[in-house]
Scaffold this motif. Structure first.
Motif, PDB file in Angstrom:
ATOM      1  N   GLU A  99       0.837  -1.198   0.000  1.00 56.52           N
ATOM      2  CA  GLU A  99       0.000   0.000   0.000  1.00 56.52           C
ATOM      3  C   GLU A  99       0.873   1.250   0.000  1.00 56.52           C
ATOM      4  O   GLU A  99       0.675   2.170  -0.791  1.00 56.52           O
ATOM      5  CB  GLU A  99      -0.912  -0.008   1.228  1.00 56.52           C
ATOM      6  CG  GLU A  99      -1.747   1.251   1.414  1.00 56.52           C
ATOM      7  CD  GLU A  99      -3.039   1.248   0.629  1.00 56.52           C
ATOM      8  OE1 GLU A  99      -3.561   2.351   0.371  1.00 56.52           O
ATOM      9  OE2 GLU A  99      -3.515   0.162   0.268  1.00 56.52           O
ATOM     10  N   ARG A 100       1.871   1.273   0.873  1.00 56.14           N
ATOM     11  CA  ARG A 100       2.723   2.453   0.991  1.00 56.14           C
ATOM     12  C   ARG A 100       3.584   2.667  -0.242  1.00 56.14           C
ATOM     13  O   ARG A 100       3.884   3.803  -0.607  1.00 56.14           O
ATOM     14  CB  ARG A 100       3.615   2.337   2.229  1.00 56.14           C
ATOM     15  CG  ARG A 100       2.871   2.529   3.530  1.00 56.14           C
ATOM     16  CD  ARG A 100       3.820   2.598   4.697  1.00 56.14           C
ATOM     17  NE  ARG A 100       4.800   3.667   4.523  1.00 56.14           N
ATOM     18  CZ  ARG A 100       5.750   3.947   5.421  1.00 56.14           C
ATOM     19  NH1 ARG A 100       5.837   3.235   6.518  1.00 56.14           N
ATOM     20  NH2 ARG A 100       6.598   4.918   5.201  1.00 56.14           N
ATOM     21  N   THR A 123      -3.194  -0.608  -4.041  1.00 54.55           N
ATOM     22  CA  THR A 123      -3.877   0.217  -3.051  1.00 54.55           C
ATOM     23  C   THR A 123      -5.382   0.088  -3.219  1.00 54.55           C
ATOM     24  O   THR A 123      -5.868  -0.537  -4.163  1.00 54.55           O
ATOM     25  CB  THR A 123      -3.475   1.695  -3.215  1.00 54.55           C
ATOM     26  OG1 THR A 123      -4.046   2.199  -4.436  1.00 54.55           O
ATOM     27  CG2 THR A 123      -1.955   1.858  -3.264  1.00 54.55           C
ATOM     28  N   SER A 124      -6.126   0.724  -2.312  1.00 55.61           N
ATOM     29  CA  SER A 124      -7.590   0.711  -2.430  1.00 55.61           C
ATOM     30  C   SER A 124      -8.042   1.390  -3.716  1.00 55.61           C
ATOM     31  O   SER A 124      -9.106   1.072  -4.248  1.00 55.61           O
ATOM     32  CB  SER A 124      -8.208   1.405  -1.210  1.00 55.61           C
ATOM     33  OG  SER A 124      -7.702   2.717  -1.061  1.00 55.61           O
ATOM     34  N   PRO A 163     -17.942   4.417  -5.945  1.00 53.50           N
ATOM     35  CA  PRO A 163     -17.820   5.683  -5.206  1.00 53.50           C
ATOM     36  C   PRO A 163     -17.614   5.484  -3.712  1.00 53.50           C
ATOM     37  O   PRO A 163     -16.905   6.270  -3.066  1.00 53.50           O
ATOM     38  CB  PRO A 163     -19.165   6.373  -5.490  1.00 53.50           C
ATOM     39  CG  PRO A 163     -19.658   5.762  -6.750  1.00 53.50           C
ATOM     40  CD  PRO A 163     -19.210   4.334  -6.697  1.00 53.50           C
ATOM     41  N   ARG A 164     -18.211   4.423  -3.156  1.00 52.20           N
ATOM     42  CA  ARG A 164     -18.037   4.152  -1.731  1.00 52.20           C
ATOM     43  C   ARG A 164     -16.599   3.747  -1.433  1.00 52.20           C
ATOM     44  O   ARG A 164     -16.022   4.168  -0.421  1.00 52.20           O
ATOM     45  CB  ARG A 164     -19.006   3.048  -1.299  1.00 52.20           C
ATOM     46  CG  ARG A 164     -20.470   3.445  -1.396  1.00 52.20           C
ATOM     47  CD  ARG A 164     -21.388   2.261  -1.191  1.00 52.20           C
ATOM     48  NE  ARG A 164     -21.185   1.612   0.094  1.00 52.20           N
ATOM     49  CZ  ARG A 164     -21.752   0.468   0.448  1.00 52.20           C
ATOM     50  NH1 ARG A 164     -22.566  -0.148  -0.397  1.00 52.20           N
ATOM     51  NH2 ARG A 164     -21.529  -0.057   1.634  1.00 52.20           N
ATOM     52  N   VAL A 165     -16.012   2.937  -2.318  1.00 53.76           N
ATOM     53  CA  VAL A 165     -14.626   2.522  -2.117  1.00 53.76           C
ATOM     54  C   VAL A 165     -13.697   3.721  -2.222  1.00 53.76           C
ATOM     55  O   VAL A 165     -12.768   3.891  -1.431  1.00 53.76           O
ATOM     56  CB  VAL A 165     -14.222   1.444  -3.149  1.00 53.76           C
ATOM     57  CG1 VAL A 165     -12.740   1.103  -3.017  1.00 53.76           C
ATOM     58  CG2 VAL A 165     -15.073   0.187  -2.966  1.00 53.76           C
ATOM     59  N   ARG A 166     -13.952   4.592  -3.193  1.00 59.99           N
ATOM     60  CA  ARG A 166     -13.111   5.782  -3.361  1.00 59.99           C
ATOM     61  C   ARG A 166     -13.260   6.738  -2.180  1.00 59.99           C
ATOM     62  O   ARG A 166     -12.297   7.416  -1.800  1.00 59.99           O
ATOM     63  CB  ARG A 166     -13.459   6.477  -4.671  1.00 59.99           C
ATOM     64  CG  ARG A 166     -13.046   5.683  -5.900  1.00 59.99           C
ATOM     65  CD  ARG A 166     -13.133   6.519  -7.165  1.00 59.99           C
ATOM     66  NE  ARG A 166     -12.687   5.770  -8.322  1.00 59.99           N
ATOM     67  CZ  ARG A 166     -11.406   5.634  -8.685  1.00 59.99           C
ATOM     68  NH1 ARG A 166     -10.462   6.189  -7.937  1.00 59.99           N
ATOM     69  NH2 ARG A 166     -11.079   4.940  -9.754  1.00 59.99           N
ATOM     70  N   LEU A 217     -13.774   5.810   0.915  1.00 56.29           N
ATOM     71  CA  LEU A 217     -12.962   5.223   1.974  1.00 56.29           C
ATOM     72  C   LEU A 217     -11.484   5.490   1.724  1.00 56.29           C
ATOM     73  O   LEU A 217     -10.709   5.740   2.654  1.00 56.29           O
ATOM     74  CB  LEU A 217     -13.215   3.718   2.056  1.00 56.29           C
ATOM     75  CG  LEU A 217     -14.595   3.287   2.565  1.00 56.29           C
ATOM     76  CD1 LEU A 217     -14.749   1.782   2.426  1.00 56.29           C
ATOM     77  CD2 LEU A 217     -14.786   3.705   4.018  1.00 56.29           C
ATOM     78  N   GLU A 218     -11.080   5.433   0.438  1.00 54.45           N
ATOM     79  CA  GLU A 218      -9.685   5.720   0.099  1.00 54.45           C
ATOM     80  C   GLU A 218      -9.336   7.152   0.469  1.00 54.45           C
ATOM     81  O   GLU A 218      -8.256   7.434   1.003  1.00 54.45           O
ATOM     82  CB  GLU A 218      -9.461   5.506  -1.398  1.00 54.45           C
ATOM     83  CG  GLU A 218      -8.041   5.838  -1.854  1.00 54.45           C
ATOM     84  CD  GLU A 218      -7.949   6.076  -3.348  1.00 54.45           C
ATOM     85  OE1 GLU A 218      -6.820   6.285  -3.822  1.00 54.45           O
ATOM     86  OE2 GLU A 218      -8.991   6.082  -4.016  1.00 54.45           O
ATOM     87  N   SER A 219     -10.259   8.069   0.187  1.00 55.17           N
ATOM     88  CA  SER A 219     -10.010   9.472   0.499  1.00 55.17           C
ATOM     89  C   SER A 219      -9.826   9.676   2.001  1.00 55.17           C
ATOM     90  O   SER A 219      -8.966  10.439   2.447  1.00 55.17           O
ATOM     91  CB  SER A 219     -11.176  10.332  -0.009  1.00 55.17           C
ATOM     92  OG  SER A 219     -10.988  11.686   0.317  1.00 55.17           O
ATOM     93  N   ARG A 220     -10.634   8.985   2.798  1.00 52.64           N
ATOM     94  CA  ARG A 220     -10.486   9.075   4.254  1.00 52.64           C
ATOM     95  C   ARG A 220      -9.160   8.493   4.709  1.00 52.64           C
ATOM     96  O   ARG A 220      -8.510   9.027   5.613  1.00 52.64           O
ATOM     97  CB  ARG A 220     -11.640   8.337   4.935  1.00 52.64           C
ATOM     98  CG  ARG A 220     -13.011   8.988   4.759  1.00 52.64           C
ATOM     99  CD  ARG A 220     -14.080   8.137   5.415  1.00 52.64           C
ATOM    100  NE  ARG A 220     -15.409   8.693   5.241  1.00 52.64           N
ATOM    101  CZ  ARG A 220     -16.524   8.086   5.623  1.00 52.64           C
ATOM    102  NH1 ARG A 220     -16.451   6.885   6.207  1.00 52.64           N
ATOM    103  NH2 ARG A 220     -17.700   8.650   5.429  1.00 52.64           N
ATOM    104  N   ALA A 221      -8.756   7.392   4.080  1.00 52.68           N
ATOM    105  CA  ALA A 221      -7.522   6.728   4.485  1.00 52.68           C
ATOM    106  C   ALA A 221      -6.313   7.619   4.239  1.00 52.68           C
ATOM    107  O   ALA A 221      -5.328   7.579   4.990  1.00 52.68           O
ATOM    108  CB  ALA A 221      -7.366   5.412   3.739  1.00 52.68           C
ATOM    109  N   LYS A 222      -6.359   8.439   3.198  1.00 54.94           N
ATOM    110  CA  LYS A 222      -5.236   9.316   2.877  1.00 54.94           C
ATOM    111  C   LYS A 222      -4.991  10.350   3.967  1.00 54.94           C
ATOM    112  O   LYS A 222      -3.887  10.887   4.088  1.00 54.94           O
ATOM    113  CB  LYS A 222      -5.480  10.015   1.544  1.00 54.94           C
ATOM    114  CG  LYS A 222      -5.351   9.107   0.333  1.00 54.94           C
ATOM    115  CD  LYS A 222      -5.582   9.882  -0.946  1.00 54.94           C
ATOM    116  CE  LYS A 222      -5.407   8.990  -2.165  1.00 54.94           C
ATOM    117  NZ  LYS A 222      -5.660   9.722  -3.424  1.00 54.94           N
ATOM    118  N   LYS A 223      -6.013  10.647   4.761  1.00 57.69           N
ATOM    119  CA  LYS A 223      -5.882  11.651   5.810  1.00 57.69           C
ATOM    120  C   LYS A 223      -5.252  11.083   7.080  1.00 57.69           C
ATOM    121  O   LYS A 223      -4.905  11.830   7.987  1.00 57.69           O
ATOM    122  CB  LYS A 223      -7.257  12.243   6.127  1.00 57.69           C
ATOM    123  CG  LYS A 223      -7.918  12.945   4.941  1.00 57.69           C
ATOM    124  CD  LYS A 223      -9.304  13.463   5.305  1.00 57.69           C
ATOM    125  CE  LYS A 223      -9.969  14.128   4.104  1.00 57.69           C
ATOM    126  NZ  LYS A 223     -11.330  14.617   4.426  1.00 57.69           N
TER     127      LYS A 223
END
Length: 390
Positions: free
Chosen positions: A316-317, A322-323, A361-364, A366-372
């Motif tokens: 992932e890193r 990645t998601s 859109p739901r997966v994306r 979650l990805e946006s939240r994970a980036k924070k």
């Protein structure tokens, strides 16, 4: 001096809490399951049982006739995607060749090690993960032979479904052989620990919720082949950046095989959507609700119960998988299978359709939240007892 990686000793904090000892219940011909393993954060140990209620033989018996009737179609449309052995690449074509004599072989090994010295420790950790995924092939063929209606009843059945699965296995077998030999010759990794990890992995099997159901099986393989194509493809880029164009060629060649295999399984889903859209749509939704779990999710090395989680953190890193890729794969198949155009579905299948088409859109999100979330520090413990921060 090149450092030798002990793949078993990643020191990475867990980001999920420990689970209580799981229990397993077997249900036959039921279509619901609960307590699924996380798609990326499965935890393995040598005595761990699948942490969910297992379901077996969920496909109604009358559906067997559909797969029987498709055998001529498989012969005409899937078997041609095999490559004749004489036209296939073989691992030795990318590796130092001992038949060239000891001096030439030694020089080629020296050159391989020199190229490998420019690659990061993180890269080798990911390469080991990919190798283990490919080398656990006995588990995948065994799992395929649990699927009702398409399994090999004799070990050398002439059924087109299993002619394909045996050919697929034979082609895939070269991937692990190539990566394993490269890793061995590179001198960068602890091969003894890798061998033990592979033995644990094959011994543990897989728990991905296929329920002996070929509808679910083909959905899973479609996603898994595309994901592995993406993973190997991204390793090409990193190998070039690290100064090893030959390794980049290896990874790219493997990715090309994965792409062709993906095409076979996605073509099967297209046909199933044509002949049985309701059951196929329900199968796609079922696998999406369970999530496509990586095939090596029960990885264990004899020491670290979180090794799969650690591997997932690294890829992932490093941007290898990645998601975002999960969402892109889902979007690709929604388009490829023309799911949004499906008509005439029964109510249950229509709800499944709406769920799948609304999932990207739901997966994306979650990805946006994970980036924070601030990235965790990842440390490796080397056999030289020297700590290196990734």
């Amino acid at each position: 001096m090149m450092q030798t990686i002990s793949f078993s000793q990643f020191n990475i904090p867990s980001i999920v809490g420990a689970s209580p000892p799981p229990t397993t219940t077997i249900h036959r011909r039921k279509t619901t399951s609960s307590g699924r393993l996380s798609p990326v954060l499965a935890v393995a140990s040598p005595t761990t049982s699948p942490s969910r209620h297992q379901v077996t033989h969920s496909m109604p018996p009358e559906k067997l006739e559909i797969f029987k009737s498709l055998e001529p179609w498989v012969s005409e449309n899937i078997l041609p995607l095999r490559k004749p052995v004489e036209k296939c690449w073989q691992p030795i074509e990318f590796l130092p060749d001992p038949s060239q004599g000891p001096e030439q072989f030694t020089e080629e090994v020296r050159a391989l090690r020199q190229r490998a010295s420019g690659l990061s420790n993180e890269y080798f950790a990911m390469l080991v993960g990919n190798m283990l995924t490919e080398d656990a092939l006995p588990t995948y063929q065994t799992l395929f032979n649990t699927l009702d209606g398409v399994h090999d009843e004799t070990g050398c059945s002439p059924c087109p479904w299993v002619i394909w699965s045996r050919a697929w296995s034979a082609e895939e077998n070269r991937h692990g052989d190539l990566l394993r030999t490269y890793l061995y010759l590179s001198g960068r990794v602890d091969m003894l620990m890798i061998d033990k990890t592979l033995q644990y992995l094959i011994g543990a099997g897989m728990d991905i919720g296929l329920e002996n159901n070929p509808y679910l099986g083909v959905v899973y393989t479609s996603f898994q082949e595309r994901a592995m194509c993406s993973s190997h493809g991204n390793m090409v880029r990193l190998a070039i950046e690290g100064g090893d164009p030959m390794l980049a060629r290896m990874c790219g060649t493997i990715a090309t095989d994965e792409k062709r295999h993906e095409h076979a399984y996605t073509r099967i889903i297209e046909k199933l959507l044509e002949v049985d859209p309701n059951a196929t749509m329900l199968a796609i939704a079922d696998m999406m609700k369970k999530k496509i779990i990586m095939s090596m999710h029960l990885m264990y090395d004899g020491k670290d119960p979180n090794i799969f989680e650690n591997f997932s953190t690294i890829i992932e890193r490093q941007g290898v998988y990645t998601s975002r890729y999960y969402a892109e794969i889902l979007e690709f198949f929604i388009t490829r299978w023309e799911l949004e155009k499906l008509e005439g579905l029964i109510d249950e299948a229509r709800r499944a359709h709406d769920y799948v088409c609304g999932l990207p859109p739901r997966v994306r999100k979650l990805e946006s939240r994970a980036k924070k979330i601030e990235p965790r520090q990842v440390k490796f413990s080397w056999i030289f007892n020297k700590q290196v921060t990734a």
